[in-house]
Design an enzyme around this catalytic site. Sequence first.
Site, PDB file in Angstrom:
ATOM      1  N   ARG A 190       0.833  -1.198   0.000  1.00 23.87           N
ATOM      2  CA  ARG A 190       0.000   0.000   0.000  1.00 23.87           C
ATOM      3  C   ARG A 190       0.867   1.246   0.000  1.00 23.87           C
ATOM      4  O   ARG A 190       1.796   1.371   0.780  1.00 23.87           O
ATOM      5  CB  ARG A 190      -0.900   0.009   1.239  1.00 23.87           C
ATOM      6  CG  ARG A 190      -1.704   1.291   1.329  1.00 23.87           C
ATOM      7  CD  ARG A 190      -2.751   1.227   2.403  1.00 23.87           C
ATOM      8  NE  ARG A 190      -3.404   2.519   2.525  1.00 23.87           N
ATOM      9  CZ  ARG A 190      -4.375   2.767   3.385  1.00 23.87           C
ATOM     10  NH1 ARG A 190      -4.812   1.829   4.174  1.00 23.87           N
ATOM     11  NH2 ARG A 190      -4.910   3.967   3.432  1.00 23.87           N
ATOM     12  N   ARG A 223      -6.728   1.369  -3.174  1.00 27.02           N
ATOM     13  CA  ARG A 223      -5.578   0.857  -2.441  1.00 27.02           C
ATOM     14  C   ARG A 223      -5.484  -0.654  -2.601  1.00 27.02           C
ATOM     15  O   ARG A 223      -6.493  -1.339  -2.755  1.00 27.02           O
ATOM     16  CB  ARG A 223      -5.599   1.250  -0.966  1.00 27.02           C
ATOM     17  CG  ARG A 223      -6.718   0.773  -0.107  1.00 27.02           C
ATOM     18  CD  ARG A 223      -7.902   1.716   0.003  1.00 27.02           C
ATOM     19  NE  ARG A 223      -7.582   3.122   0.110  1.00 27.02           N
ATOM     20  CZ  ARG A 223      -7.663   3.798   1.222  1.00 27.02           C
ATOM     21  NH1 ARG A 223      -8.015   3.211   2.330  1.00 27.02           N
ATOM     22  NH2 ARG A 223      -7.394   5.083   1.230  1.00 27.02           N
ATOM     23  N   ASP A 279      -6.327  -2.434   2.659  1.00 28.14           N
ATOM     24  CA  ASP A 279      -6.733  -1.516   3.715  1.00 28.14           C
ATOM     25  C   ASP A 279      -7.184  -2.380   4.880  1.00 28.14           C
ATOM     26  O   ASP A 279      -8.062  -3.229   4.704  1.00 28.14           O
ATOM     27  CB  ASP A 279      -7.880  -0.631   3.200  1.00 28.14           C
ATOM     28  CG  ASP A 279      -8.282   0.426   4.202  1.00 28.14           C
ATOM     29  OD1 ASP A 279      -7.387   0.999   4.840  1.00 28.14           O
ATOM     30  OD2 ASP A 279      -9.486   0.680   4.345  1.00 28.14           O
ATOM     31  N   ASP A 311      -8.486  -2.270   8.893  1.00 28.09           N
ATOM     32  CA  ASP A 311      -8.973  -1.404   9.968  1.00 28.09           C
ATOM     33  C   ASP A 311      -9.346  -2.225  11.190  1.00 28.09           C
ATOM     34  O   ASP A 311      -9.871  -3.337  11.064  1.00 28.09           O
ATOM     35  CB  ASP A 311     -10.228  -0.639   9.521  1.00 28.09           C
ATOM     36  CG  ASP A 311      -9.917   0.439   8.509  1.00 28.09           C
ATOM     37  OD1 ASP A 311      -8.997   1.232   8.759  1.00 28.09           O
ATOM     38  OD2 ASP A 311     -10.585   0.478   7.466  1.00 28.09           O
TER      39      ASP A 311
END
Length: 161
Positions: A76, A85, A88, A90
Amino acid sequence: HTGSNLGDRIAYMAQACAMIEQQVGKISNQSRLYETEAWGMKDQPDFINQALEVQTELIPEEVLFHIKKIEKEIGRQESKKWHERIIDIDILFFGDQKISKDNLKIPHPHCHERMFVLVPLMEIAGDFIHPILNLSIEELYMECEDPLEVYLMENGNEEEE
């Protein structure tokens, strides 16, 4: 929660899962893969999203350090908000902990507003209660006003959720 919308998205997601297991902790549950159009900026490829439940001995700040490292290792690049991207990752929840720091907010402040997060999360943790909103993931899904469609990926075919 992991997402990808560039290159071999499924391979990147699998690589992210393997690296999470190596560096963060055992994946005890994971949703199927879902596809959705990009949130916030339409003119880019569709995302694949997946929810993971991870058992870890690490504290939240250590988990954040490792997932940022994994994102970089997979490739990334720092990009503008909501841009495409390769990967990702989270942190949505950390048990029922509440953390608010500049670089780390748990629960994730926008998770209840996004269908691409709620749909995979509902598959593995529909009864989980959001520690601030005091509603289950299923209840948050029912209240969510995000209009983006989320499609279950079944062996390369898509079904609307």
